[in-house]
Design a protein around this motif. Structure first.
Motif, short mmCIF file in Angstrom:
data_model
loop_
_atom_site.label_atom_id
_atom_site.label_comp_id
_atom_site.label_asym_id
_atom_site.label_seq_id
_atom_site.Cartn_x
_atom_site.Cartn_y
_atom_site.Cartn_z
N GLN A 26 15.38 2.51 2.24
CA GLN A 26 14.62 1.44 2.87
C GLN A 26 13.48 1.01 1.95
O GLN A 26 13.22 1.65 0.93
CB GLN A 26 14.07 1.92 4.23
N GLU A 51 8.34 5.67 7.04
CA GLU A 51 7.31 6.03 8.01
C GLU A 51 6.36 4.88 8.33
O GLU A 51 5.16 5.06 8.51
CB GLU A 51 6.51 7.27 7.54
N VAL A 52 6.89 3.68 8.30
CA VAL A 52 6.11 2.52 8.74
C VAL A 52 7.05 1.64 9.56
O VAL A 52 8.26 1.86 9.56
CB VAL A 52 5.57 1.69 7.56
N ASP A 53 6.47 0.65 10.26
CA ASP A 53 7.29 -0.33 10.95
C ASP A 53 7.93 -1.22 9.89
O ASP A 53 7.25 -1.90 9.14
CB ASP A 53 6.42 -1.17 11.90
N LEU A 54 9.28 -1.15 9.82
CA LEU A 54 9.98 -1.82 8.71
C LEU A 54 10.03 -3.34 8.86
O LEU A 54 10.19 -4.05 7.87
CB LEU A 54 11.41 -1.29 8.63
N LEU A 55 9.93 -3.84 10.09
CA LEU A 55 10.22 -5.26 10.31
C LEU A 55 9.43 -6.21 9.42
O LEU A 55 10.03 -7.05 8.74
CB LEU A 55 10.04 -5.61 11.80
#
Lengths: 158, 280
Positions: A114, A118-122
Motif C-alpha cells: 500500500q 497504519e493510516v486511513d488510506l483513502l
C-alpha cells in the motif's frame, strides 16, 4: 551550415517522452516512497506472489525506460528532429498512466503493497490516482495541441 | 562445514581461482603488448575495462570475500563474478584483441568458431535468457545451494555456469566485439528487461520465502536478498547504458556518413531552394 534535411520525428518524440515519464514515475516511487519516506515496503507479505512478477517487471522496466528514453531524446536532438511539446505530452502521459496503473492495479488488485501503512488510506489513494489521472489528461491535451519541431523555427527558414 | 576446522587459511579452490584470474589477465596483457610493440593502437578505455573486470573476478573468488561465510558476502561475490566482471570484460573487446594479436591461422580458427552453428545457437536471445535465469533460479530456490556448499566440485561448476551465462548475456547485449548474429535493438531491450525482471523477482522470492534454505539467519537472508535486488539493478542499469551507448555511437557514425554524403551532393548540384525546408 549543415543542410541535412531534418524531418520532425513526432512519433519518436512522443516515445522518448513516454519512456522518460514512466522512468520518472518509477524513480520517484522507488526513491521517495521506498527509500526516503519508508512508506512503501520492500515486501509486506500480504500480497499474492504473482504480484512480485508485476513488481519485478515494473521495477526493471522503470529504469530501463529512463535510460532508453534519454538516449532516444539525445538522438533526436543531434538530428534536430525533436518536437518538444510532443516530448512533454509523452512525458505526462507516461507518468500519469504509470501512476494510475501502480495505484489501481498493483496496489489494489494485486495487493502488492500500500502507499502507507497504519493510516486511513483513502486520502492517499485519492491523491495518488487523481494526480496520475490529471497527468494523463495533461499529456493528452498536449498531444492534441499544436507543436513545432526544434529544427524549424521562423528565423531558421531562410 | 568441516573445512573450517582445519587451519588452512587458503583452500585449493582459492589457488585454482587465483590461477584462472592470472591466466585471463596475462592473456589480455600479452595481446595488448603485441599490438603496442607492433605500433598499433589499443584504446586505453578497453584495457581499463579489462583490468576492472579481472579485479572484480579476483575480488569475488579470492579471500577475504571468497572465504566469508555470511550470505550477504556470497551475494556480493555473485554480483561481482556473474554480473560486474562479465560486463567489464565484454566492454574490453577481448575477441577483437585476439583477432588482431593472433597469427593468421589462429585468427582463422577463432573466426570459424565465432561463425559456427553452436555459436549462433548460443547467442539466440531466448536461450541466453534461459541460461542466465535458469542457473540462478535453480541455485537459489532449490537444494542445489546446500548441495553445492557440501561439494566443492559442484560449486565450481555452478560458478562456471554463472560466469559464462553472465558473459554470454553481456557480450550479446553490450559487447564491443563484432558478433555475427546479435539481436536488434528491440530484441536486446526485451532480453535485458526479461533478465532484469527475472533477477528482481528472484531476489523478492528469496526475501519472501527465506531462501536459500540453511544459508543463514532470516535477517541475513533478507539482507542478502535486498543486496541482490538493488545491486543487481545497479549493474543492469550499467548494462542498459552500455547497450544504448553502443547504439548511440553507431547512429552517430551513420549520421556523419549521411551528412558527408549530403554535403558532397550539395557541392555538385545547385543549392536547395531557399525558404522551403522539408517539413515532412
Amino acid at each position: 551550415m549543415d543542410t541535412t534535411a531534418t524531418r520532425p520525428a513526432t512519433g519518436r518524440s512522443v516515445l522518448a517522452g513516454v519512456l522518460i515519464g514512466v522512468g520518472v514515475a518509477a524513480f520517484l516511487d522507488e526513491t521517495v516512497f521506498h527509500q526516503l519516506l519508508h512508506w512503501h515496503h520492500f515486501y509486506d507479505g500480504a500480497g499474492l506472489e504473482a504480484g512480485l512478477v508485476s513488481d519485478g517487471v515494473f521495477h526493471a522496466g522503470g529504469w530501463l525506460a529512463i535510460v532508453v528514453g534519454l538516449f532516444l531524446f539525445a538522438d533526436l536532438h543531434r538530428r534536430r528532429a525533436t518536437v518538444p511539446k510532443r516530448v512533454w505530452a509523452g512525458g505526462f502521459l507516461g507518468w500519469g498512466v504509470f501512476q494510475v496503473y501502480d495505484g489501481l492495479f498493483q496496489h489494489k488488485v494485486l495487493g502488492l503493497h500500500q502507499i502507507r501503512y497504519e493510516v486511513d488510506l483513502l486520502p492517499y489513494d485519492l491523491a495518488w490516482n487523481i494526480s496520475g489521472a490529471v497527468g494523463a489528461v495533461v499529456g493528452i491535451v498536449l498531444l492534441l495541441g499544436p507543436a513545432r519541431p526544434i529544427g524549424v523555427r521562423p528565423g531558421d527558414e531562410a | 562445514m568441516e573445512h573450517g576446522v582445519h587451519d588452512a587459511p587458503v583452500g585449493p579452490g582459492a589457488w585454482v581461482s587465483a590461477l584462472l584470474v592470472l591466466v585471463v589477465a596475462a592473456l589480455y596483457a600479452a595481446g595488448v603488448l603485441r599490438l603496442r610493440t607492433r605500433g598499433d593502437r589499443w584504446p586505453t578505455a578497453r584495457s581499463a575495462a579489462a583490468a576492472g573486470g579481472i579485479a572484480a573476478m579476483g575480488a569475488a573468488l579470492l579471500p577475504p570475500l571468497g572465504d566469508r561465510p555470511e550470505f550477504v558476502a556470497h551475494v556480493v561475490g555473485h554480483l561481482l563474478l556473474a554480473m560486474v566482471a562479465p560486463l567489464l570484460l565484454a566492454l574490453a573487446a577481448p575477441v577483437t584483441l585476439a583477432l588482431r594479436a593472433l597469427p593468421i591461422t589462429g585468427r582463422r580458427r577463432l573466426l570459424a568458431v565465432l561463425h559456427s552453428r553452436p555459436a549462433r545457437a548460443l547467442t539466440w536471445a531466448p536461450l541466453v535468457a534461459v541460461l542466465e535465469l535458469g542457473g540462478m533460479y535453480a541455485f537459489y530456490l532449490t537444494d542445489l545451494f546446500a548441495l553445492a556448499h557440501a561439494h566443492p566440485a559442484l560449486m565450481a561448476l555452478v560458478h562456471l555456469h554463472m560466469v559464462l551465462a553472465g558473459l554470454l548475456l553481456s557480450v550479446v547485449l553490450a559487447g564491443r566485439d563484432p558478433l555475427p548474429h546479435r539481436p536488434g535493438l528491440l530484441g536486446s531491450l526485451v532480453l535485458l528487461l526479461v533478465v532484469a525482471a527475472g533477477h528482481d523477482v528472484l531476489a523478492k522470492l528469496m526475501y519472501a520465502r527465506l531462501l536459500p534454505a540453511g544459508a543463514g539467519s532470516p535477517d541475513q537472508l533478507r539482507l542478502g536478498a535486498q543486496v541482490m535486488y538493488y545491486g543487481g539493478s545497479a549493474v543492469e542499469i550499467a548494462l542498459a547504458v552500455a547497450l544504448m551507448a553502443g547504439w548511440y555511437a553507431r547512429g552517430g557514425r551513420e549520421l556523419r556518413r549521411e551528412r558527408a554524403r549530403e554535403r558532397g551532393r550539395g557541392r555538385i548540384s545547385a543549392p536547395a531552394p531557399a525558404g522551403s525546408p522539408a517539413r515532412g
